[in-house]
Structures are given as C-alpha cells and as structure tokens.
Enzyme design. Sequence first.
Site, PDB file in Angstrom:
ATOM      1  N   SER A  87      -7.429  12.077   2.417  1.00 47.39           N
ATOM      2  CA  SER A  87      -5.990  12.024   2.150  1.00 47.39           C
ATOM      3  C   SER A  87      -5.457  10.639   2.465  1.00 47.39           C
ATOM      4  O   SER A  87      -6.002   9.917   3.321  1.00 47.39           O
ATOM      5  CB  SER A  87      -5.254  13.062   2.997  1.00 47.39           C
ATOM      6  N   TYR A  93      -3.368  16.715  11.321  1.00 50.40           N
ATOM      7  CA  TYR A  93      -3.907  16.539   9.966  1.00 50.40           C
ATOM      8  C   TYR A  93      -4.349  15.096   9.733  1.00 50.40           C
ATOM      9  O   TYR A  93      -5.454  14.838   9.235  1.00 50.40           O
ATOM     10  CB  TYR A  93      -2.826  16.929   8.959  1.00 50.40           C
TER      11      TYR A  93
END
Length: 702
Positions: free
Chosen positions: A580, A593
């Site tokens: 990501s 995350y």
Amino acid sequence: MKILEKKNFKYVDYLWDDDKAAAMKGNEVDLLLYRSNLLGSDLRITNYGGGNTSCRTIEKDPLTGHDTEVMWIKGSGGDIGSLTRSGLAGLYVDKLRALKKVYRGLEHEDEMVALFNHCIYDLNSKAPSIDTPLHGLLPFKHIDHLHPDALIAIAAAKDSREITRKIWGNTMGWVPWQRPGFDLGLQIEKCLADNPGIRGIILGSHGLFTWGDTAYECYINSLEVIEQASAYIEEHVQSNGIVFGGEKTNSLDPQRRKDQASAIAPLLRGLCSSERRMIGHFTDTDRVLEFVNSNDLERLAPLGTSCPDHFLRTKIQPLLLPLDAGADVTRPEDVLKQLEPAFGQYRKEYKEYYNNCRHDNSPAIRDANPVVILWPGVGMFSFAKNKQTARVASEFYINAINVMRGAEAISEYTSLPRQEAFDIEYWLLEEAKLQRMPAEKTLSRKVALVTGATGGIGKAIADKLVAEGANVVLTDLDEKLLGEAEESYKKDEVSSAVCDVTKAASVAEAFQKACLEFGGVDMVVHSAGLAISKSLPDTTEKDWELLQNVLVKGQFLLAKAGVDIMRKQGLGGDIISIASKNGLVAGPNNVGYGTAKAAQQHMSRLLAAELGTDKIRVNTINPDGVIVGSKIWEGAWAEGRAKAYGISVEELPAHYAKRNLLNEIIRPEDIANGVYAFLGILDKSTGNTINVDGGMPNAFVR
C-alpha cells in the site's frame, strides 16, 4: 434391428431422451449433434477429441437448384462430446466419392486432404478431418466412428479377427491396422461389399465403425456392440480371476499417496520442463493403481499404446519411476539423484526412436521428455503444455490401461509397431495441425497462487492472470465464496483451496493442492488483507496482531512454502506482495496498518536480495484508494479514513481521485495490470515497487 431395452445396458449408459429427440422434429443435423454429445459424454465410449460421427441429408444445390446428398461430419480438431453446428463440415457426397477417380495410392495419401476442400457444400464448414473418406465411402445415413476401450481391447488383441468372429459371428466386419486416410476408406468400403448386411466394422488396433438408418438406430447399434464387447471381456476377467498378473506393490493409503505425490510433483515438473515448461496432473484412481501396482507393469508399459489417438497424447510409452512408494521425498537432492538417470535414459531412448524411424521429410524431433509417469503404490502423473492437455493425456492413458486389461484377459495385448507409431506421431498432416494452433499466451505454462482471491483486488488479479494464460489456485477463507469464484472460470483454468495465511499448516495445504492440480507453482501473489484505521490510543493489541499476522506473517509463510516448491522445480519464480501507499507515507490514524504495509515492502526487498540466485524475483505493488470494487473499504475502514480526512464516506471516491496527479479513480483491474507488468513484461526486475495510485508525490519511491 433388435434393440436392447434401457435396463439391459450394463457397461454403457443409455442416455437417449425421446422427448428431447422429438423436439428436434426430424432435423438430422440436430439429431447428429445430440447423438454425438451423448456418446462423447462417456470416456469409456470415446476419448476427448477422439472418434467421429456423421449424417446425410438432402439439400438444394445452390449452383444447380437440384437436390443433392450432403454429409455432415465432425471437422478437424473437434470433440464429439461438445460438438456444435460450427464444428461440422458439410460436403457433397457425390464429389467425395468421385475422388476415387483421382486417388493415386498410399504414397500420395496426404494430397487427398487438400482435395476434400473441393467437396465442401457448406461454406461455413470446419476443415474436413482425415476421417472424412472413412465415412464418405460408406452408404449409410448415420455413422459412428468411436474408440471404446472394450472394442480397442479386441482390436489390439493378438488374435483380434478370430475374437471378433467369436463374439459377433458374421455380423461384424474386420479390417487390419492401417493409418487413417483415403485408402483406409477404400478398405472399409470393400469390407462392407464383401460382407453385406454387417452391422459394423472393427479396425485393427484402432476402433469401431457402426451405423443406422436413423440417429437413434445408429446410437443403439453403437451401444449394443460396445455392450457385447464389454460383457465378453468382463466374463474372461472374472474367469481368470487375476488382472495384470496380480498385485506386486501395495498402495499407500489415500492421504499418504497425496502427500507423496504433492512432494515429488515439483521435482517431476522441473525434469519434464528441461525443454519447455510443463503443467502437471495427478490421478490415483482404482484402475490406475491396479495397473501400476501389478506384476505385469514392467512388461506392458514399455509396449506403449495401440490406438493412434492414445499415443498421440501420451507419447510412445510412459516413464516408470525408480522409487519405492514410501521413499523419503523430503530431501530433493537425494531424490533427484535417483530420478535424473531415469529421465536421461528416457530422453535417450526417445531420440533413438526418432532417429531410427524418421524419414527425410519428417518434422524436427519434439520434446523428448515423458508425458505420462507411473509411480507404483502412488499413482500417475502427466505433464503437458496446459492443464487440459495434461488431464486429457491422463484420461487417454487410463483408456490405454483399460485396453491392455481387456486384451490381456481375452488374449494377448499387442501395440503398434514402432515405425507405424512414428508415422502417426510425426505425420506431416499432424505437424500441419500443430502449426495451425494459436500462439500461446504470455503466462501460458505457468501456475499462480493468489490469496484473498474472492475479494475485489484478488479476484481481479486472478481474472487477469487467467486471461493471460496462467493456471491459478484461488485461496481465501470462505469456502462458499471460493466455490462461486471458481465457477466463474472454465474447466482446467483454476482450482481453489481454503487458506488461512496466518497458519503454516493451512498454507502448506494450499500449496499441496497446487502441486496435485498443476504440478507446482511459479507465481505467488499475496493479496489477502484487511485494513484497520485507528488512532494510537484506539488501536488494540488484537488489532495490531491481526494486521501483522495476515499481512506480514502471511507473506512470510507464503514465501517460505512457495520458495521451497520453486527451488524443487528449478525454474525460477515470482513473488508479488500487494502492499500500500501507506507503507511509504505517514498519515494519521494508521499506525497498525501502515506499519504492517511497510514491513511487507521491506520483506520483499530482503527476499529479493536472498532469492536472486534462484532466479526468483520478488516485487511489490502499492495501491492507493481502491474504493470501487474493493472489500477493504466496506465498514469501519472507510469510516476511519473519512474521519481522518474530515469528510463523509460517500465523498471518499471523489476525494481519492482528486488528490492524485492524474485525477483518476483506481480500480481493482488497475492493480491486476500492475501485477501482470511484473509477471508478464518486466522479467528482469526484482526488489522493485510499482505504485498504482494515480500519482501521489509523497509516495514516490525515489
């Protein structure tokens, strides 16, 4: 013709539905297709792509306006089990028969194939097959040419002609082996002329011809002849009491067979891929085990198959593995020491076969590696250019086993002479057919394992890889969703396995499935993921551990298991992690995350540095803002990101599109294209990252 009742068929399935047939209202072509599909649905009756069927109709000649007889027949390369109107060739019967006037003999067989095109009535015809004259020179309205195991067993028996007479008396004709072509059509025509009133003809070492005045009578005639042959063989099997000389090797239990097969499959795949990468298939059915465990295995297997359709797909003979069923296969280097000499000897003998039988105009030698590999106590492997071809090769060899079983029960099995086999395998017409095959796709002959494959991004990746020719093992946690995903693909394209990437045993089972289904793995794409957007005070230990386990530990376990298989294969490989933008960019409410994604990215770099000498490339895709079609944006994550940016959930897609340089919405298909760039184009790139985010300056890698 006497017709058996449905209940009296024991060895074939009576599938005719009177209501379905009646709905076709006497349309002979539709009834031909219906009959063909029924016959082709049973592998005991004919193999995939094998055999042929035809019918005759009266049509108006567009040139003369007169009625003319037309034969409709399966075209070249088709399969009667899935035959449709587009797969038929329609030819003038009178023109086909007129070819007898120009036929110049066996030395000029191949020139006749081109002349079939001058006989075409239907301009939308499929290319006529080599079987065309075999049907065209017979006078019947409906004809079946099939390759039933029971009939080929009789056709391949040492005293085939005498056995034919014992079973059917004077009601069946018999023609000795001859390569398919115009002259064989003449021999069949002569057999009928010499034996008027017969119901069919057996072709030595080849197959069966039967016929009827209607589609139904032809269907029943075929079933009856096969039923009678099957009953005769089974009677002798039961009388003898011993099949294939009895059992020599005991089978391992089913789970142990599965474990052994999955462990050795990547080694076999690597050895079979010495010239071109191959896809594998494994089977351990009762019939396979009966043969590979038998005392007669070493006598019968080297003889090879008899029916041309069989050895065209299975090669001249199989390879017998020189390993005990319970051998320790956990040390690849030790197993290879035993396997490499066996493969070397097989390749040497195949090249000798080619050199001893070749003609001046023979095509160049093809891949000398085995297609079929037999392991007593475990089962059978087959390797070919794709899954369908490997599976079909396996099915054909099971047919060959059935043939040997039947022939040995009633007499003695005989295979085709090597020269005859070579002349089929390296037939110029067969070579021309191979040359007409469409070019392989970029990822053909490769196997991928994709995690999170029922999610938006994972499914898009699987779709892309399949579209580019790869076989894909779909993995995820939900068995129901996996089943639905698998149903969206064609047969032989994908397989699926429930996989919890946080558990080593579950990951191992998924890779075992890949080895059993396809022979190994070339590409691992870790797309499974979840997102938790919370501030530091709100992030719990459970949140932290879940993210670390799924994203980071999962990547580690997948790499560990995948690399083990890739090293066994010796073919290199690829590992792709879907990370990501958040692994590069610091933002609020993202500690769990973002940290996990950063760990994924650096692990990829570490693995790339370690695995380069194995030709295993490790790369990363960094998406951002994949909202449309992505399950990660369902629920709390979307709410958390909206809160972080001070906007509503509904405003997120526009917000993410506006903030990138290209002002583009990023979709799952865009991530799939990024994955494909690494797997299908950038074949000399490792340790790299592709950002698929529309252009985020703060996420630029350099």
